[in-house]
Structures are given as C-alpha cells and as structure tokens.
Scaffold this motif. Structure first.
Motif, PDB file in Angstrom:
ATOM      1  N   GLU A 308      84.292  59.152   4.540  1.00  0.00           N
ATOM      2  CA  GLU A 308      84.037  59.158   3.095  1.00  0.00           C
ATOM      3  C   GLU A 308      84.368  60.488   2.429  1.00  0.00           C
ATOM      4  O   GLU A 308      83.523  61.078   1.755  1.00  0.00           O
ATOM      5  N   TYR A 403      74.782  47.762  10.940  1.00  0.00           N
ATOM      6  CA  TYR A 403      74.168  48.743  10.033  1.00  0.00           C
ATOM      7  C   TYR A 403      72.761  48.249   9.708  1.00  0.00           C
ATOM      8  O   TYR A 403      72.548  47.516   8.755  1.00  0.00           O
ATOM      9  N   TYR A 406      70.731  48.313   6.324  1.00  0.00           N
ATOM     10  CA  TYR A 406      70.826  47.231   5.318  1.00  0.00           C
ATOM     11  C   TYR A 406      69.781  46.198   5.703  1.00  0.00           C
ATOM     12  O   TYR A 406      69.885  45.577   6.755  1.00  0.00           O
ATOM     13  N   GLU A 444      68.683  56.913   4.141  1.00  0.00           N
ATOM     14  CA  GLU A 444      68.395  56.956   2.695  1.00  0.00           C
ATOM     15  C   GLU A 444      67.004  56.377   2.384  1.00  0.00           C
ATOM     16  O   GLU A 444      66.315  56.844   1.487  1.00  0.00           O
TER      17      GLU A 444
HETATM   18  C1  LIG Z   1      79.911  56.596   8.478  1.00  0.00           C
HETATM   19  C2  LIG Z   1      78.993  56.179   7.370  1.00  0.00           C
HETATM   20  O1  LIG Z   1      78.361  55.140   7.446  1.00  0.00           O
HETATM   21  N1  LIG Z   1      78.907  57.009   6.298  1.00  0.00           N
HETATM   22  C3  LIG Z   1      77.933  56.704   5.232  1.00  0.00           C
HETATM   23  N2  LIG Z   1      78.113  55.284   4.884  1.00  0.00           N
HETATM   24  C4  LIG Z   1      76.985  54.571   4.321  1.00  0.00           C
HETATM   25  C5  LIG Z   1      75.711  54.854   5.102  1.00  0.00           C
HETATM   26  C6  LIG Z   1      74.531  54.046   4.561  1.00  0.00           C
HETATM   27  O2  LIG Z   1      74.681  52.676   4.907  1.00  0.00           O
HETATM   28  C7  LIG Z   1      75.427  56.347   5.038  1.00  0.00           C
HETATM   29  O3  LIG Z   1      75.278  56.802   3.721  1.00  0.00           O
HETATM   30  C8  LIG Z   1      76.553  57.090   5.745  1.00  0.00           C
HETATM   31  O4  LIG Z   1      76.356  58.493   5.579  1.00  0.00           O
END
Ligand SMILES: CC(=O)N[C@H]1NC[C@H](CO)[C@H](O)[C@@H]1O
Length: 509
Positions: A308, A403, A406, A444
């Motif tokens: 990102e 993930y 979620y 988060e």
């Molecule tokens: C590799 C990756 O996942 N990067 C971000 N993507 C969304 C994630 C929350 O679901 C986190 O914010 C994470 O830092």
C-alpha cells in the motif's frame, strides 16, 4: 460426535479404538523413554510434560493418595522417545524443521516417538486431545495409533501491535493458544503508521517519540526476548515485520529526515509520506537499523512489508520529481518504489537474512532474491496472484482469504475452512512453492480486550486447513470436532467465542 473425537487439527493418519483406559493424576506420568536421545536436561521437554500434565488433569488436580496399586486397564505412563541424536532441544524452529511424530496409546504405556522436539510438542497436544472424562468424571483415553505431520510448513498468525498496543502477556497467551492449534509462525507486525513500540538500542528515539507512550507502550529488549523464547519452547517461529516505505508515519517522529515531506504547491505542507527514497541518509539509517534487527530476531527470515505505498506525496515533492527525471522514471512511481525496495533488499541481504514481502513488491516488478517469500494478501483474485507468483518461481504464502479482522454475523469459520491454498491452476512445481499461509488479525479494532474471542476459534479453521490432509473438508465432521475443541480452549482459560448455538460442559468464567 466425530469418530475422531475432538482432535483438532485432524492428524494425517489416525485410528482410535473403542477400548478405553483410565488414567489418574496420582498414577500417571509423562517421561523421557529410556532410548530417547533427550534427557532431563532438555527443559523445553520437561516444561512441556508439566504443561500438558496440567492440561490433562486440570490445575485442580487432586493430589490423591499415591495408591501405588494400578487398576486393570489403567494407563500409567506416556513415554517420549526422540529418535534423532540432534534433538534440537536448544535450537530454534525453522521452515525446515521436522514436526512429525507417532503416537501409540496401548497398555501398559503410551509411546510418543518423534525425530525432534518439535514433533513431541505436537504429539503432546494430540495426546491431551485424546483424553476425555467419562460420566463419573474419570479421565479416559482410548487405545489409538496416530502417525502425523503437517501438510504445510508455514502456518502462521499475524498480530498487529501498532494500531493498538498489545501487552506482552496478551502476546504470550496467544502463543499458547497457537500451540494448541499447531500453528508454528508468529508474524509480528510490530510497528506501523500510528505507533512505534519497538525499542531500538541503535535508535532509541524511534520509540521515545514514536510509541503511544515511551515506557508503558513499548517492547523493551527483554520483552522481545521473552516473546521469542516463549514461542521457541512451543515450536513457534517469530518473524518480525518492519514495513516500509509505506505505513511509516510513526518512524518519522523519531527519525526526522526519514520520511518524504509532502508539498502543497511550492511549499512543504507539514505532512509526510512514505520513506524518502532519494536520500543517502535513508539507506544509512536502514543499514544500521536492519543490522540491529538481524541480531535481535534469530529467525532466518524477516518481513519487509512493501504494501500500500501511496505515491501522491512523492509526486508533490519537487526534489523527488527531479530525481525521477534524472533517473528516467518518467511519472512511473512504481519504478521509484522498486528503486527503494531494491536498495533495501540489498541491505537486508548483507545481514544474511531471508525476507518476506507483501505481493505489491512482486506485482511492481521488483527484482527479488530467489529465496524471497511473496505474501499474497489482496482479496478478490488471489488465485490468479498465486498462479503468477509461483509461475515466476517464488516461494509463496497465502493470507488473502484469511483476514480475520473483517468480522461479520454468522459462521465465517466455515468459509475459512473451505479455502484450498493450492486451488489455483498451475503445475506441480508451482504448487510445491506454496509453503503455507497466515491468518491475519489487523489491529484497527483489536486490542487486549477482544483479541482472543475475535481470533479463536475462527483461526482454528485455518489451522486445520494448513495442517491436515487436502481431502479433510467435511464441514459436518469439522463442526463435531471443532465445537468440543473450542470448549477445551475455554477450559484451558482461552476466551474463545462460540461457533454457533451449543454449550460447553465447563463454561468460561
Ligand atoms: C498487507 C495489508 O493488509 N496492509 C493493510 N491492509 C488492510 C489491513 C486491515 O484489513 C491493514 O490496515 C494492513 O495494514
């Protein structure tokens, strides 16, 4: 009920008979077998014997009178036999560790055989899962033959200690629960944008200025050592992630020239973006920093992130723009990102570490070392990504469908369970490059108050997918084993949330 009781993850080969043996805390012990290469000096095993004795008999074990007399069908000993001269008792688990074991529960002794201590740890967990209480409250175990080993070598949990600080005890508790599910990698996403809790000896101001609080919300060198050792004696690798060039806002608090100053028009706006890739000082810093990291964390791999990266700040900065022109990158900022990552990988390679990176680094065409592990995380077309990464010849791990941060209403464990990591189209050679996966619990919305119930038993579904044979996919049998497995975790003190309507003989309190 399942014919495999509450075994979780399901072993590769298991036969459980309907002949039951009794065992009592005053007449049962776990010992080093006479022929074992391990002796009582291996504290990893001695501690495990005690830990599992307490799991089996519950901490409320009654010191019944040493009756001496053993009943007709009483099991009095579990003999542990390490069959290879190098037991690895004082070593660290690694990607190549032999985790296999054989467990035979017959009278008068049960025998647990394994080449290394890592298989013994798994075998002890499995043995503890075979024990059940009959209607009189007496502990029983049925005669069984088990031959077990993991399908995938890399079976991980990612925790994020930056979005919310995680007290060390919470991390240790999670390692304990991971061992109950045969996970063997703790991916410690230790720092990120909001906070930098890692105390660096070389750059103390990073946590001084970047942590939520300079001494209540940091990991001291002693804390880090404690986590690494606690994980080691449970057969769990600790792979730290220091994510750059994005996700680095907290780094800039302590290292003031590290991040790119963003511009609005011709003036700096006062905000900062990704690590500044055009300064030599950036690479001097990274060299010193990752030199320290390579000494603090013993694992052969570190995770360098690379996810990102937002290009807007780089775009706004005139010095960056000049650099782009001078290097013929045009306006393709993924070329600048690759330039940075390439330099970073070269730096890390000098520390003799292998590295893992998020998939964007591969997607952006960065030249990677052959042993790089590419971490597939972006949802949607992850099967396509798995095909592309393995077709390029890189070792790969899968997180995209797992993930666990979620959350949703209902039994999402079933979705995690139905993932097939090799479900992408590719050759056998490509499939062999997939070494496993990780369930991710980003922080988060997670801290000490809700980590365990949010992670467990949902992550247990991933544990079985990564350990058990490919054809272990029956959701009905999974429910019949996972439901009591969840109650066992609750009995062992883990506040693991319920899968669906049901009850536990001993509820959490
Ligand atoms: C590799 C990756 O996942 N990067 C971000 N993507 C969304 C994630 C929350 O679901 C986190 O914010 C994470 O830092």
């Amino acid at each position: 009920p399942s014919k495999y009781g509450s075994l979780w993850p399901l072993p590769q080969k298991v036969q459980i008979s309907d002949v039951s043996y009794k065992l009592s805390s005053s007449n049962f012990r776990i010992v080093d077998g006479k022929l074992s290469y391990a002796d009582p000096s291996c504290s990893l095993l001695q501690d495990a014997y005690r830990r599992y004795f307490d799991y089996i008999f519950g901490l409320t074990r009654k010191h019944g009178p040493k009756s001496g007399r053993t009943g007709p069908s009483e099991l009095t000993e579990l003999q542990v036999w390490i069959t290879s001269p190098d037991t690895e008792c004082d070593g660290y688990p690694s990607l190549a560790s032999d985790e296999s074991y054989e467990l035979s529960v017959q009278l008068p002794y049960a025998v647990l055989k394994a080449p290394k201590v890592w298989g013994v740890l798994h075998g002890l967990e499995t043995f503890s899962q075979l024990v059940y209480e009959d209607e009189y409250g007496v502990k029983n175990v049925n005669s069984s033959e088990i031959n077990d080993f993991p399908r995938f070598a890399h079976r991980g949990i990612l925790l994020d200690s930056s979005r919310h600080f995680l007290p060390v005890q919470v991390i240790l508790d999670n390692l304990e629960t991971m061992a109950m599910n045969k996970f063997n990698v703790f991916h410690w996403h230790i720092v990120d944008d909001p906070s930098f809790p890692f105390m660096s000896k070389t750059f103390p101001q990073l946590s001084q200025k970047g942590a939520y609080h300079p001494y209540t919300h940091v990991y001291t060198p002693a804390d880090v050592k404690k986590v690494i050792e606690f994980a080691r004696v449970r057969g769990i690798r600790v792979i730290p992630e220091f994510d750059t060039p994005g996700h680095t806002q907290s780094w800039g608090k302590g290292q003031t020239d590290l991040l790119t100053p963003c511009y609005s028009g011709s003036k700096p706006s006062g905000t900062f973006g990704p690590v500044n890739p055009i300064l030599n000082s950036t690479y001097d810093f990274m060299k010193q920093f990752f030199k320290e990291i390579s000494t603090v964390f013993p694992d052969a791999y570190i995770h360098l992130g690379g996810d990102e990266v937002n290009f807007s700040c780089w775009k706004s900065n005139p010095d960056i723009q000049k650099f782009m022109t001078d290097h013929g990158f045009g306006q393709d900022f993924s070329k600048l990102e690759s330039f940075y990552i390439q330099n970073l990988l070269d730096i890390v390679t000098t520390t003799n570490k292998g590295y893992m990176i998020w998939q964007e680094v591969f997607d952006n065409g960065v030249k990677l070392h052959p042993d790089t592990v590419v971490h597939v995380w972006i949802g949607g077309k992850s099967n396509e990504e798995m095909h592309n990464v393995t077709a390029a010849g890189y070792t790969t791990i899968l997180s995209a469908p797992w993930y666990l941060d979620y959350v949703s209403y209902g039994q999402d464990w079933r979705r995690y369970y139905q993932v097939e990591p090799l479900g992408f189209n590719g050759t056998e050679t490509q499939k062999k490059l997939v070494i496993g996966g990780e369930a991710c619990l980003w922080g988060e919305y997670v801290d000490a108050t809700n980590l365990s119930p949010r992670l467990w038993p949902r992550a247990s579904a991933v544990a079985e997918r990564l350990w058990s044979a490919m054809d272990v996919t029956d959701l009905g049998d999974a429910w019949n084993r996972l439901s009591p497995h969840r109650c066992r975790m609750v009995e062992r003190g883990v506040p693991a949330e319920p899968l669906f309507v049901s009850y536990c003989p001993r509820e959490y309190n």
